[in-house]
Design a protein around this motif. Structure first.
Motif, PDB file in Angstrom:
ATOM      1  N   VAL A 160       0.639  -1.106   0.104  1.00 34.43           N
ATOM      2  CA  VAL A 160       0.056  -0.047  -0.176  1.00 34.43           C
ATOM      3  C   VAL A 160       0.935   1.175   0.081  1.00 34.43           C
ATOM      4  N   GLU A 161       1.996   1.242   0.894  1.00 31.29           N
ATOM      5  CA  GLU A 161       2.648   2.344   1.013  1.00 31.29           C
ATOM      6  C   GLU A 161       3.429   2.789  -0.342  1.00 31.29           C
ATOM      7  N   GLN A 162       3.762   1.520  -1.393  1.00 35.07           N
ATOM      8  CA  GLN A 162       4.305   1.905  -2.440  1.00 35.07           C
ATOM      9  C   GLN A 162       3.266   2.043  -3.874  1.00 35.07           C
ATOM     10  N   LYS A 163       1.876   2.162  -3.251  1.00 39.55           N
ATOM     11  CA  LYS A 163       1.105   2.238  -4.487  1.00 39.55           C
ATOM     12  C   LYS A 163       0.885   1.175  -5.222  1.00 39.55           C
ATOM     13  N   ASN A 164       1.090   0.071  -4.728  1.00 44.56           N
ATOM     14  CA  ASN A 164       1.033  -1.296  -5.582  1.00 44.56           C
ATOM     15  C   ASN A 164      -0.124  -2.133  -5.047  1.00 44.56           C
ATOM     16  N   LEU A 165      -1.317  -1.395  -5.387  1.00 44.28           N
ATOM     17  CA  LEU A 165      -2.588  -1.887  -4.475  1.00 44.28           C
ATOM     18  C   LEU A 165      -3.027  -3.179  -5.209  1.00 44.28           C
ATOM     19  N   LYS A 166      -2.705  -3.727  -6.377  1.00 43.62           N
ATOM     20  CA  LYS A 166      -2.904  -4.861  -6.800  1.00 43.62           C
ATOM     21  C   LYS A 166      -2.172  -6.062  -6.097  1.00 43.62           C
TER      22      LYS A 166
ATOM     23  N   THR B  53      -5.824  -0.828   6.665  1.00 44.39           N
ATOM     24  CA  THR B  53      -4.929  -0.684   5.973  1.00 44.39           C
ATOM     25  C   THR B  53      -5.374  -0.800   4.471  1.00 44.39           C
ATOM     26  N   LEU B  54      -6.194  -1.548   4.062  1.00 41.52           N
ATOM     27  CA  LEU B  54      -6.681  -1.750   2.558  1.00 41.52           C
ATOM     28  C   LEU B  54      -7.784  -0.828   2.377  1.00 41.52           C
ATOM     29  N   LEU B  55      -8.561  -0.552   3.301  1.00 34.87           N
ATOM     30  CA  LEU B  55      -9.918   0.619   3.171  1.00 34.87           C
ATOM     31  C   LEU B  55      -8.966   1.810   3.231  1.00 34.87           C
ATOM     32  N   ARG B  56      -8.087   2.018   3.403  1.00 32.01           N
ATOM     33  CA  ARG B  56      -7.457   3.529   3.475  1.00 32.01           C
ATOM     34  C   ARG B  56      -6.306   3.594   2.391  1.00 32.01           C
ATOM     35  N   ALA B  57      -6.520   2.382   1.454  1.00 34.81           N
ATOM     36  CA  ALA B  57      -5.191   2.296   0.600  1.00 34.81           C
ATOM     37  C   ALA B  57      -5.318   3.298  -0.747  1.00 34.81           C
ATOM     38  N   ARG B  58      -6.491   3.708  -0.892  1.00 36.17           N
ATOM     39  CA  ARG B  58      -6.858   4.600  -2.214  1.00 36.17           C
ATOM     40  C   ARG B  58      -7.242   6.016  -1.731  1.00 36.17           C
ATOM     41  N   SER B  59      -6.662   6.834  -2.584  1.00 41.10           N
ATOM     42  CA  SER B  59      -7.228   8.198  -2.356  1.00 41.10           C
ATOM     43  C   SER B  59      -8.154   8.698  -3.286  1.00 41.10           C
ATOM     44  N   GLN B  60      -8.634   7.759  -4.288  1.00 41.26           N
ATOM     45  CA  GLN B  60      -9.542   7.892  -5.034  1.00 41.26           C
ATOM     46  C   GLN B  60     -10.081   6.711  -5.964  1.00 41.26           C
ATOM     47  N   TYR B  61     -10.988   6.573  -6.328  1.00 40.42           N
ATOM     48  CA  TYR B  61     -11.747   5.463  -7.060  1.00 40.42           C
ATOM     49  C   TYR B  61     -11.645   5.824  -8.670  1.00 40.42           C
ATOM     50  N   GLY B  62     -11.195   4.779  -9.227  1.00 48.73           N
ATOM     51  CA  GLY B  62     -11.314   5.395 -10.909  1.00 48.73           C
ATOM     52  C   GLY B  62     -12.024   4.215 -11.602  1.00 48.73           C
ATOM     53  N   SER B  63     -12.502   3.287 -11.045  1.00 50.57           N
ATOM     54  CA  SER B  63     -13.684   2.341 -11.757  1.00 50.57           C
ATOM     55  C   SER B  63     -14.520   1.625 -10.714  1.00 50.57           C
ATOM     56  N   LEU B  64     -15.435   1.173 -11.483  1.00 53.85           N
ATOM     57  CA  LEU B  64     -16.539   0.476 -10.566  1.00 53.85           C
ATOM     58  C   LEU B  64     -15.963  -0.774  -9.807  1.00 53.85           C
TER      59      LEU B  64
ATOM     60  N   LYS C  21     -16.526   6.681   3.108  1.00 55.99           N
ATOM     61  CA  LYS C  21     -17.757   7.328   2.594  1.00 55.99           C
ATOM     62  C   LYS C  21     -17.482   8.770   1.915  1.00 55.99           C
ATOM     63  N   GLN C  22     -16.361   9.290   2.280  1.00 58.19           N
ATOM     64  CA  GLN C  22     -16.084  10.508   1.170  1.00 58.19           C
ATOM     65  C   GLN C  22     -15.400  10.061   0.106  1.00 58.19           C
ATOM     66  N   LEU C  23     -14.866   8.825   0.005  1.00 56.88           N
ATOM     67  CA  LEU C  23     -14.274   8.309  -1.308  1.00 56.88           C
ATOM     68  C   LEU C  23     -15.397   7.775  -2.060  1.00 56.88           C
TER      69      LEU C  23
END
Length: 851
Positions: free
Chosen positions: A596-602, A625-636, A662-664
């Protein structure tokens, strides 16, 4: 006694002359010694007292004088002894039986036997492993009236003891050795002297055979004590079922309950981790109208110490029945307060005990002071903990390793490394040998305060030369100052305290140091991002005979994460499998954190899926850790991924702070308005009310987005506020937008359901107007009213009848009824598929997918 002994055998038997000379003593080491065994063949027949007196063989036997009879009896005793010397105990039994049948008392014949020869034969049989055959012979000897034990001398008894130990070591069935012990006891042997009772009990417990253990214990007069020991042994192996079986037997044939047995089974419940069973046993004792003693109460409180409420309840019941609390009771109460983190209550109990001590009723011990220090140490009240140590020294109680460890931990937790090291030196001056936990606390304090070099210096010094006594602290002077500050303290107590300290101070101290796995783990944390140094410590750990645990591997993974090397962290995870160590939740969570810290969410989500495959339950840190991994969503797909984790977390019983998530979700939903000349921050403009968002929002979004292939969609907005309803509607529309590529069309109408304005609460009012405005003016969709619908009783849980009864219309008084909800009136909006398709085809309705 009859005057003669008649030995009837075959015609080849030669009777000794009259008078029969006394045979020479048998010397088994002399080759010239004459054995008497040829005088009697291997097979014998005997004649009972009812034999025919006209028998020609019997008529040849002369009735001689008593001395001649004794000589003949001595002859047959020597003959039997020689037969036993050769291991022919079956023939020995025949001779003994014939002698007894002829009227000779067994005790008289036994005194004439040569016990040394009999002992040699017994030892020979035992050395050949023929204990069972020997037992069968001696069963017959016992039936004749002989004392079997008198035929065994000390050497034979020792040989029997050795054979019993050998069989016990090789025995696979506990019942077999127990049956052997019962048989030996029937023959008159003391089984307590043959085999240690604890060995057989341990065998029965290891074989999970409570019945055999009970049978063995019942052979002793102190069976009740042995049964309690058996219960404890089963408890140590966490076999509560077998322990309860033994407990039920211990309650039988007793006029009143055995309080020691009740106390023991309560302690066993604690060993097995079943506190509720201990409570039911206590209730069972109360049902018998018997008041437990202080030991039962203490055991019950100790087992349930993790539940402070129940422990205090038992303490009050103990006072109610008139049982006076002892020091152990107060120590257990302090322990319960320590586990519950109740510092205030622990202080009250400590002050009460000190007041009782001042009246001379009891004397505080080292456990009382140490537990109170532990309570304050956990609360980081290091100054008060040091004050308790002063009280301890004034009372003449010498601190033990637990006391010193808690004091050092109190200062370490507060970040006071120098104070912790000073206490460590005081402990050494007092002559108290530090354990590995105490040393690890000191090293951990250095690492937490970023004094890495100091931690390594301490470790290398301890490992090379042991732990040497420091020279910077004079504990004698400190103690004298404390005593002088209290002139009212008795002189004898001061003298006792000072003498004790001086005695511990008088000899030099140099303690060996044995590092543990935790020691190396602490030092590995001090390596920062230096992987090679941390790996060298792990190799050194293996050379010391220690095995790296999950924490060791997790630290290596975290080191790679600090360097931004995701592939290296995952390689360490695979190496962990190859080393035969199964990763746990901490290891996986550390690896997920690195990804997550290295933005490798896959990789992060794939590791989470791998955890689920291996049935490793995630903890709260994993989910966060997983729920806070993204700063934004790009797809469904990304939204569905996070919502699935959210729902899994809720099912696991964890409560998450949903505000960030909820904000995201809201920002992702509002993204559909970007190309319609609307600000992406539309959702943010309503963020003033966002703390009021309910968990219902995320659940409804997850339900609507769960089935991405649904052709017939109905959006349920019941129970949602305006902002929440807006997010749900936009989420569904964005899902439709992403799932329909150019050329595809929506095949059904979209229905939206919400409560009528009249039935809405104040803060949820205006949902219809807000949704209609969103659909018509912001998105350009055609919205139609689909009419009203009254929710059925099965849907609403039962509602008041909206039509007045005849009694009400006539003004009659009716009995008051409980208030009931009015029936909910549902409103429905419809968006036809033609409007949806037109919206999908418009250029302005498209949106850019953000990364």
């Amino acid at each position: 006694m009859r005057d003669a002994v008649a030995i009837l055998a075959s015609s080849s038997v030669v009777l000794p002359p009259n008078p029969t000379p006394t045979p020479p003593p048998h010397n088994p080491h002399s080759q010239s010694s004459t054995k008497l065994k040829p005088l009697l063949p291997r097979s014998f027949t005997r004649r009972t007292q009812s034999a025919d007196s006209n028998s020609p063989l019997l008529s040849t036997v002369r009735w001689d004088s008593p001395s001649q009879v004794r000589n003949r009896l001595k002859y047959y005793a020597d003959l039997a002894s020689n037969l036993s010397d050769d291991g022919r105990f079956t023939d020995f039994l025949m001779i003994a039986e014939s002698v007894v049948v002829s009227g000779v008392k067994p005790s008289v014949f036994a005194t004439l036997l040569n016990l040394k020869l009999v002992s040699v034969g017994i030892r020979r049989m035992l050395s050949e492993g023929k204990l069972v055959s020997l037992i069968q012979v001696f069963k017959g000897v016992k039936k004749l009236g002989f004392s079997v034990v008198e035929l065994f001398d000390e050497l034979a008894i020792e040989a029997l003891r050795h054979e019993c130990h050998r069989r016990l070591a090789k025995c696979d069935e506990a019942l077999e050795i127990v049956s052997l012990m019962e048989t030996l006891q029937e023959l008159g042997f003391s089984i307590k002297g043959l085999v240690d009772a604890s060995h057989i009990i341990r065998l029965c417990v290891n074989k999970r055979d409570p019945d055999a253990a009970i049978r063995y214990a019942q052979n002793f007069p102190q069976a009740g004590m042995l049964l309690c020991s058996i219960m404890i042994e089963f408890g140590k192996r966490r076999d509560l079922v077998s322990a309860l079986t033994v407990f039920e037997v211990s309650k039988q044939n007793q006029g009143c309950p055995n309080m020691y047995a009740y106390r023991t089974i309560v302690d066993v419940c604690g060993l097995c981790g079943d506190c509720l069973k201990s409570r039911s046993i206590y209730e069972e004792l109360l049902a018998c109208k018997f008041a437990p003693n202080i030991y039962v109460f203490n055991s019950l409180m100790n087992v349930n110490a993790s539940d402070l409420t129940y422990t205090l309840q038992i303490y009050k019941q103990m006072q109610k029945v008139g049982v006076t609390a002892d020091l152990a009771s107060y120590n257990i109460l302090l322990k319960s307060c320590c586990l519950a983190g109740r510092v205030d209550l622990a202080k009250d109990i400590y002050n009460e005990v000190r007041k009782i001590e001042s009246m001379g009723v009891l004397k505080l011990d080292v456990f009382t002071y140490s537990t109170m220090i532990k309570v304050l140490a956990d609360a980081r009240m290091w100054q008060m903990a040091l004050k308790i140590k002063e009280d301890m020294l004034l009372a003449g109680v010498i601190p033990n390793i637990v006391t010193w460890t808690s004091l050092i931990s109190a200062c370490a937790n507060a970040g006071l490394v120098e104070q912790a090291i000073q206490l460590f030196e005081e402990m050494l001056w007092a002559g108290c040998e530090p354990n590995s936990q105490c040393c690890n606390i000191l090293l951990h304090a250095c690492v937490e305060s970023c004094q890495y070099d100091r931690a390594f210096r301490l470790f290398k010094g301890w490992k090379a030369n042991g732990i040497q006594k420091g020279i910077s602290v004079d504990i004698h002077c400190k103690t004298e100052n404390i005593l002088c500050a209290n002139p009212n303290h008795e002189r004898d107590s001061r003298k006792s305290s000072s003498t004790s300290i001086l005695k511990h101070q008088s000899f030099p101290v140099s303690f060996p140091f044995s590092p543990t796995t935790s020691t190396y783990n602490i030092l590995m944390k001090a390596c920062g991002t230096d992987y090679f140094r941390a790996k060298a410590l792990m190799d050194e750990m293996k050379m010391e005979g220690l095995s790296p645990n999950h924490i060791s591997w997790s630290i290596l993974i975290d080191i790679f994460g600090g360097k931004g090397n995701v592939e290296g962290a995952l390689q360490i995870l695979r190496s962990m499998y190859q080393a035969g160590v199964q990763p746990d939740v901490v290891t996986y969570t550390t690896a997920i954190k690195v990804c997550v810290e290295q933005k490798n969410l896959k990789f992060a989500f794939s590791l989470f899926a791998e955890m689920k495959r291996y049935q490793i339950k995630p903890n709260m840190v994993t989910y966060n850790t997983l729920l806070r991994a993204r700063s934004q969503y790009g797809s469904l797909q990304e939204v569905q991924q996070c919502l699935a984790i959210y729902q899994d977390m809720r099912k696991a019983g964890y409560k998450h702070n949903d505000y960030y998530l909820k904000q995201l979700i809201g920002e992702w939903c509002e993204g559909i308005l970007q190309n319609n000349n609307r600000n992406k921050g539309q959702f943010v403009s309503h963020s003033g009310t966002s703390p009021e968002l309910q968990n219902l929002l995320l659940e409804k979004v997850a339900v609507h987005l769960q089935d991405i292939n649904a052709e017939s969609l109905t959006i349920d907005l019941q129970g949602l506020s305006k902002i929440e309803a807006r997010i749900v509607v936009l989420a569904v529309l964005r899902m439709i937008k992403e799932q329909h590529s150019p050329g595809d069309s929506v095949k059904d109408d979209l229905m939206i359901i919400f409560e009528d304005v009249g039935s809405q609460t104040r803060h949820k009012g205006g949902v219809k107007e807000a949704i209609v405005k969103l659909l018509q003016y912001d998105l350009g969709l055609e919205v139609l009213s689909a009419g009203l619908r009254v929710k059925k009783d099965s849907e609403s849980g039962g509602f008041e009848n909206p039509f007045p009864s005849k009694d009400v219309l006539q003004g009659r008084d009716l009995p008051p009824k409980s208030p009931a909800r009015r029936p909910a009136v549902l409103q429905r909006l419809k968006i036809k598929k033609a409007s949806l398709n037109h919206w999908l085809q418009r250029k302005g309705g498209s949106f850019a997918t953000t990364s």
